[in-house]
Every structure is written in structure tokens, then in C-alpha cells.
Scaffold this motif. Structure first.
Motif, short mmCIF file in Angstrom:
data_model
loop_
_atom_site.label_atom_id
_atom_site.label_comp_id
_atom_site.label_asym_id
_atom_site.label_seq_id
_atom_site.Cartn_x
_atom_site.Cartn_y
_atom_site.Cartn_z
N GLY A 193 -5.21 20.48 11.40
CA GLY A 193 -5.47 19.89 10.10
C GLY A 193 -5.78 18.40 10.15
O GLY A 193 -6.54 17.90 9.30
N THR A 214 -9.64 15.55 12.14
CA THR A 214 -10.88 15.75 11.38
C THR A 214 -12.07 15.01 11.98
O THR A 214 -13.22 15.39 11.75
CB THR A 214 -10.69 15.32 9.92
N SER A 245 -22.28 24.43 4.68
CA SER A 245 -21.82 23.84 3.44
C SER A 245 -22.74 24.28 2.31
O SER A 245 -23.94 24.46 2.52
CB SER A 245 -21.76 22.31 3.51
N VAL A 270 -12.28 25.98 10.47
CA VAL A 270 -11.59 25.69 9.21
C VAL A 270 -12.60 25.73 8.07
O VAL A 270 -13.79 25.45 8.25
CB VAL A 270 -10.86 24.33 9.22
N CYS A 271 -12.11 26.10 6.92
CA CYS A 271 -12.92 26.15 5.71
C CYS A 271 -12.22 25.34 4.64
O CYS A 271 -11.01 25.49 4.42
CB CYS A 271 -13.11 27.59 5.25
N ARG A 272 -12.97 24.49 3.98
CA ARG A 272 -12.42 23.61 2.94
C ARG A 272 -13.11 23.90 1.61
O ARG A 272 -14.34 23.95 1.54
CB ARG A 272 -12.58 22.15 3.34
N ASP A 288 -4.06 20.55 2.10
CA ASP A 288 -3.91 20.78 0.67
C ASP A 288 -3.62 19.44 0.00
O ASP A 288 -2.52 18.91 0.12
CB ASP A 288 -2.77 21.77 0.40
N TYR A 335 -8.88 19.10 -2.43
CA TYR A 335 -9.34 20.13 -1.51
C TYR A 335 -8.20 21.06 -1.12
O TYR A 335 -7.01 20.72 -1.22
CB TYR A 335 -9.95 19.51 -0.25
N GLU A 394 -7.68 23.74 2.24
CA GLU A 394 -8.30 24.05 3.52
C GLU A 394 -7.50 25.10 4.28
O GLU A 394 -6.27 25.04 4.32
CB GLU A 394 -8.40 22.77 4.36
N GLU A 442 -17.09 23.95 2.58
CA GLU A 442 -17.43 23.33 3.87
C GLU A 442 -16.75 24.12 4.99
O GLU A 442 -15.55 24.40 4.91
CB GLU A 442 -16.97 21.87 3.91
N TYR A 446 -16.13 24.09 9.16
CA TYR A 446 -16.18 23.18 10.31
C TYR A 446 -15.72 23.88 11.58
O TYR A 446 -14.76 24.68 11.55
CB TYR A 446 -15.24 21.99 10.10
#
Length: 279
Positions: free
Chosen positions: A27, A30, A38, A56-58, A117, A204, A206, A247, A249
Motif C-alpha cells: 500500500g 506507490t 485507467s 492494485v486497483c484504486r 482507504d 480513494y 484501494e 486506476e 497499477y
């Protein structure tokens, strides 16, 4: 031990105790991420997309408060999907960082682990509201027809149904959701309530994909839920609807050190049906 403690527990380091060093690293690292996908989900619509294992998805409130209904499936076998009820029992009715979203039987494994979060400090408000709930489920046109005596094709159930059609799924595959950014609770009559979304622009939520996933999201037609959708005070909610950003990643290899995709539940799955002597 009190009998009002959590009914489902495991030993430290067990299946209900994720590696916080690992997921905290995923987490927090980044800077080394690479954006691989996206897009924007417009108001009152749905979108499905793939999230490869180890990514990861946000979900981002790009314009302001907006609640969303999230479904998750195993990309290669949609019979394995989010199990909201068991996740409520194994984790909690409202989830945040380090909680996991579990899959249905006979698989029973974490589909995702929450790694970010921005609302994780919201806690419990004065009316008992909490965010990111598994208590309720998606709004749907069947309830709308029953309560409002009117058809409406842009409830979350319908949005999700349209979203998954390119993957050859139907409304029978749409399932109980995680209500992202939604503030809910139970009132003193033990009734489900929904409050105005507390998110602001740029918040967000995630999650980290433990296996290859198909995800689908509906931008709820109730928007930020500041206007009731049902009952005597119901009103037009379109003005409080906003789009959401998605998004996806890739994660730096060093962040994934020690991670392994979870295996299916180890139970033999014969349910005592195999022919064998009693003793």
C-alpha cells in the motif's frame, strides 16, 4: 473470552491475520507503481474490468462524494465470487485497510486485501454510521417497481448486469456487493439506514488482487445518498450523482516479496457422501 467476541477467530499469523508488513508495503510503495489501466465510470452506469493477480486497483472520487457498488469474480471461473455474508463474519460489516474480501464455497479464500482507504479514520459517527459496508446490497429495479411503482433501468443491479455482458455473464452472476464510500448502519429498530456519503473529491479506496479478477462497479443512481431514494421524502437524485475514477497499477517486485496467491480451501469436499464404513 466473552461470547460477544467475534464468532470466527484464528491464531496470530493464521488465515484471519494477514501479514501487515507485506500489505502495508504494497500500500505504501506507490512511487514504484506503473499505471496499466485507467478510466472513468460515468454517473448512473457500470463498468467491468480485469485486475491481474499482484496488482492494485484504486477507486477515486474524482469530482466529489459518490457511492459505488462493487462485484468481484475469479477471472477464470466466475462461480468463485465475492461472498459478502461470510466476509461480514470473518472480517466485519464495514471494511477498511488490511481487511480481506472472501470468496464463495467451495473456494473460500481472499479475493482481495484492502491496502488503502482515505476514509479509514472515519470510525463510527454519532448516529452509528460507518463506511464501506457489506450490510446492504445493490439497489435494483425489482424493489423500485415494488416500492415506487415505476420502472427504472439504472439501478446498480442493472448497471452491473450490463457491465458484465462482454464477459458472457448475466444478472444471475451479479451478487451482493461491497458498497464503497457508502455510510450505513442499523438504527434503534435494527433497520438498515444509509447516510450522506462523507467522501470528498480525491478520496480513494484501494485493493490488492490476490488472484486474477474480474471487477465490476456501478455508480449508484442515488449519488451521494443525500436525497432519499424511497419513502415520503424521496426526490430526484441526479443532481447529487458524480462519476468515479478507476486506476489499476502494477506493483514493484520488492513490494511483493513474500507474497503468494492464496490456495483454495483445503477441505476434501465430499461432505461425507463417499461410501465408507461407519467404523
Amino acid at each position: 473470552m466473552s461470547l460477544t467476541d467475534a464468532a470466527y477467530q484464528s491464531e496470530p499469523g493464521g488465515p484471519l491475520d494477514p501479514d501487515r508488513d507485506l500489505y502495508g508495503r504494497i500500500g505504501s510503495m506507490t512511487d514504484g507503481r506503473e499505471l496499466v489501466d485507467s478510466f472513468v465510470v460515468p454517473i448512473r452506469s457500470g463498468r467491468a474490468w480485469e485486475v491481474p493477480a499482484g496488482h492494485v486497483c484504486r477507486i477515486v472520487t474524482i469530482e466529489g462524494p459518490q457511492v459505488a457498488d462493487l462485484n468481484l469474480w475469479n477471472r477464470h471461473d466466475p462461480r468463485e465470487r465475492l461472498w459478502a455474508a461470510r466476509t461480514r463474519q470473518l472480517q466485519s460489516a464495514h471494511v477498511s485497510t488490511f481487511d480481506r474480501l472472501w470468496s464463495t464455497l467451495p473456494f473460500l479464500r481472499p479475493l482481495v486485501t484492502i491496502t488503502g482507504d482515505s476514509l479509514e479514520d472515519y470510525g463510527v459517527d454519532d448516529e452509528g454510521g460507518r463506511v464501506h459496508d457489506l450490510l446492504g446490497t445493490r439497489c435494483d429495479p425489482y424493489v423500485n417497481q415494488m416500492l415506487n411503482d415505476a420502472p427504472f433501468d439504472y439501478h446498480c443491479h442493472s448497471n452491473l448486469t450490463r457491465a458484465v455482458r462482454p464477459w458472457h455473464l448475466t444478472e444471475f452472476d451479479v451478487h451482493d456487493v461491497l458498497n464503497v464510500f457508502q455510510c450505513t448502519g442499523l438504527n434503534d429498530r435494527d433497520e438498515y439506514f444509509m447516510k450522506t456519503c462523507p467522501a470528498t473529491k480525491g478520496d480513494y479506496f484501494e485493493f490488492f488482487a490476490e488472484i486474477d479478477l474480474l471487477a465490476a462497479l456501478s455508480t449508484c443512481p442515488g449519488g451521494d445518498l443525500s436525497v432519499p431514494m424511497f419513502g415520503p421524502d424521496a426526490g430526484d437524485t441526479e443532481a447529487v450523482c458524480r462519476p468515479l475514477g478507476i486506476e489499476v497499477y502494477s506493483v514493484p517486485d520488492e513490494a511483493l516479496a513474500g507474497w503468494q496467491p492464496p490456495q483454495r480451501a483445503a477441505y476434501a469436499q465430499d461432505h461425507g457422501l463417499a461410501a465408507r464404513p461407519w467404523a
